[in-house]
Design an enzyme around this catalytic site. Structure first.
Site, PDB file in Angstrom:
ATOM      1  N   GLN A 216       0.866  -1.187   0.000  1.00 19.37           N
ATOM      2  CA  GLN A 216       0.000   0.000   0.000  1.00 19.37           C
ATOM      3  C   GLN A 216       0.901   1.235   0.000  1.00 19.37           C
ATOM      4  O   GLN A 216       1.469   1.597   1.032  1.00 19.37           O
ATOM      5  CB  GLN A 216      -0.895   0.003   1.234  1.00 19.37           C
ATOM      6  CG  GLN A 216      -1.642  -1.294   1.486  1.00 19.37           C
ATOM      7  CD  GLN A 216      -2.881  -1.439   0.629  1.00 19.37           C
ATOM      8  OE1 GLN A 216      -3.744  -0.568   0.596  1.00 19.37           O
ATOM      9  NE2 GLN A 216      -2.971  -2.562  -0.089  1.00 19.37           N
ATOM     10  N   GLY A 257     -11.991   2.844   3.544  1.00 19.11           N
ATOM     11  CA  GLY A 257     -10.981   1.961   2.991  1.00 19.11           C
ATOM     12  C   GLY A 257     -10.062   2.641   1.989  1.00 19.11           C
ATOM     13  O   GLY A 257     -10.244   3.804   1.612  1.00 19.11           O
ATOM     14  N   HIS A 258      -9.062   1.872   1.521  1.00 22.70           N
ATOM     15  CA  HIS A 258      -8.061   2.433   0.615  1.00 22.70           C
ATOM     16  C   HIS A 258      -8.663   2.816  -0.735  1.00 22.70           C
ATOM     17  O   HIS A 258      -9.586   2.190  -1.235  1.00 22.70           O
ATOM     18  CB  HIS A 258      -6.888   1.459   0.425  1.00 22.70           C
ATOM     19  CG  HIS A 258      -7.275   0.090  -0.047  1.00 22.70           C
ATOM     20  ND1 HIS A 258      -6.469  -1.002   0.116  1.00 22.70           N
ATOM     21  CD2 HIS A 258      -8.374  -0.368  -0.680  1.00 22.70           C
ATOM     22  CE1 HIS A 258      -7.038  -2.060  -0.398  1.00 22.70           C
ATOM     23  NE2 HIS A 258      -8.202  -1.699  -0.883  1.00 22.70           N
ATOM     24  N   ASN A 259      -8.145   3.895  -1.283  1.00 21.02           N
ATOM     25  CA  ASN A 259      -8.533   4.413  -2.607  1.00 21.02           C
ATOM     26  C   ASN A 259      -9.944   4.983  -2.665  1.00 21.02           C
ATOM     27  O   ASN A 259     -10.430   5.327  -3.745  1.00 21.02           O
ATOM     28  CB  ASN A 259      -8.403   3.343  -3.700  1.00 21.02           C
ATOM     29  CG  ASN A 259      -7.017   2.768  -3.811  1.00 21.02           C
ATOM     30  OD1 ASN A 259      -6.031   3.411  -3.444  1.00 21.02           O
ATOM     31  ND2 ASN A 259      -6.918   1.543  -4.304  1.00 21.02           N
TER      32      ASN A 259
END
Length: 354
Positions: A216, A257-259
Site C-alpha cells: 500500500q 478503505g483504501h482508494n
C-alpha cells in the site's frame, strides 16, 4: 441541568446584536437590549438561555419555558409565550448553530489539554520538521522527519505526525491521533483517536493456503474544512490516493478503505463502513451503520438510510435504503408488505389458539 465548568456561559450578547449577526429579525424591538449567555433545550431553559423550535410539537414545553429568547420561523411565532423574545429566521436551525458558535466557541473543536504555549517540554519534534510560528504542540506528541505544520494549528498530547506529513493552518489534531502518509488542508479537525494513513486491507491468494499482503504505497488527501470524529480510520491508498473532499463531516467510528474518494460537503454518520475504491459524489448523506461496497459509485446528492447495505451504484439525487439498498419508495413498500404479512400471521395464530 446547571451550567457546568466545561462550557461556562458567555459574558452575554444583546439580542439586537445577535439578530444582526444571524440575519434574523427581532419580533419586538423592545427586546433588543435583552442578553443571552447560553443555549438550551426548550424544556429546561431559564433566563439568559437561547432556544429554537422547528415544529408545533414544542407547544407543551413552551408553556413553562423561561428562556430569554427563542429562534423560530414566522409561522411558529404565535406559539411563543409573550414573556419570551422571538428571533425570526427562515432557517432557524442554521441560525441556532451559528448562535451556539458565538456563545460557546470553545466547544467547536478539541481544546488544548495543557496550558503549554508553543512546543511543550516532553514533545518530540524532529530537527528536520518545519513548524510555522503560532503552532502549539502538547507533551508526548511526536512530529516526524520532514513533517510540515502550518500556523495556528494545535497538536494534542500523544498525537503522532509521521515523516513527511503536511498539515495546513488552523487545524486541530486532538489527543492520541496518528497521521501518516497524508496531506491535510486548512481548518481541519481530527478528534481524539483518529487514525489517518495506515495501510489498507489488501491481500492476494498465496501459493499455499493463506494470503499474501499487497503493498500500500498511496496517500490520504484531506481537503480544507473537513471534520473527522473520534476513532475513525482513513486508510491510505494502494497505489492511488484516498481523498476526503472539502467541507465533508465524518462522525465517530467510521471506516474509510483504501482508494476511496469522498466528495465535497458530505455527511457520514457513525458506524459506516466504506470499502476500497468506492466513489462518493458531492453532498452525499450516509446514515449510521450503513455499509458501502467497494468499487461502486454513489452520485452527487444521494441519500442512504441508516443500516443499509449498498452493493451497486446509486444515481445522483436518489434516496436509497434497506439490504440490499434500493430506491426508498421500493424499500418502504417492501417494509409495509412485510409488516402486513406479519400482522396477518399473528391474527391467524390467535384465531387458531381460540
Amino acid at each position: 441541568m446547571e451550567h457546568n465548568w466545561f462550557f461556562p456561559p458567555h459574558d452575554g450578547i444583546r439580542l439586537g446584536d445577535l439578530a444582526a449577526t444571524l440575519g434574523a429579525e427581532l419580533a419586538d424591538a423592545a427586546h433588543a437590549d435583552r442578553v443571552v449567555r447560553s443555549v438550551s433545550p426548550v424544556n429546561r431553559a431559564k433566563e439568559g438561555d437561547l432556544c429554537y423550535i422547528l415544529s408545533r410539537k414544542f407547544r407543551g414545553e413552551l408553556a413553562t419555558c423561561a428562556a430569554s429568547a427563542i429562534l423560530c420561523d414566522r409561522s411558529l411565532a404565535a406559539l411563543v409565550p409573550s414573556h419570551v423574545a422571538v428571533l425570526l429566521s427562515t432557517r432557524p436551525h442554521t441560525a441556532f448553530a451559528l448562535a451556539g458558535e458565538l456563545l460557546h466557541g470553545s466547544a467547536m473543536r478539541p481544546e488544548p489539554m495543557t496550558s503549554a504555549v508553543g512546543i511543550a517540554p516532553g514533545a518530540y519534534v524532529d530537527p528536520e520538521a518545519r513548524i510555522e510560528p503560532g503552532v502549539s504542540i502538547e507533551p508526548m506528541a511526536v512530529i516526524g522527519k520532514g513533517a510540515e505544520i502550518g500556523e495556528g494549528t494545535h497538536i494534542g498530547p500523544g498525537a503522532i505526525i509521521g515523516a513527511g506529513v503536511r498539515i495546513g493552518r488552523n487545524c486541530s489534531i486532538a489527543a492520541g491521533t496518528t497521521v501518516q502518509c497524508a496531506l491535510v488542508g486548512n481548518n481541519v479537525i481530527l478528534h481524539p483517536g483518529v487514525r489517518v494513513g495506515q495501510d489498507g486491507f489488501g491481500y492476494a491468494p498465496g501459493l499455499k493456503p493463506g494470503m499474501i499482503k499487497i503493498v500500500q504505497i498511496g496517500r490520504v488527501i484531506i481537503q480544507d474544512n473537513v471534520e473527522i470524529g473520534a476513532n475513525t480510520t482513513i486508510d491510505r491508498g494502494t497505489m492511488d490516493d484516498t481523498v476526503i473532499g472539502e467541507g465533508t463531516k465524518i462522525d465517530n467510528q467510521v471506516q474509510v478503505g483504501h482508494n476511496v474518494r469522498i466528495g465535497r460537503h458530505c455527511g457520514i454518520v457513525s458506524g459506516v463502513g466504506i470499502a476500497g475504491s468506492a466513489r462518493i459524489g458531492d453532498g452525499v448523506m450516509i446514515g449510521g451503520a450503513a455499509g458501502i461496497n467497494g468499487h461502486i459509485t454513489i452520485g452527487d446528492g444521494a441519500q442512504i438510510a441508516a443500516m443499509s447495505g449498498v452493493v451497486a451504484d446509486i444515481p445522483a439525487g436518489e434516496k436509497y435504503g434497506g439490504v440490499p439498498a434500493r430506491p426508498m419508495r421500493d424499500f418502504l413498500r417492501d417494509m409495509a408488505e412485510i409488516a402486513m404479512r406479519s400482522s396477518t400471521r399473528v391474527q391467524k395464530k390467535g384465531g387458531n389458539d381460540e
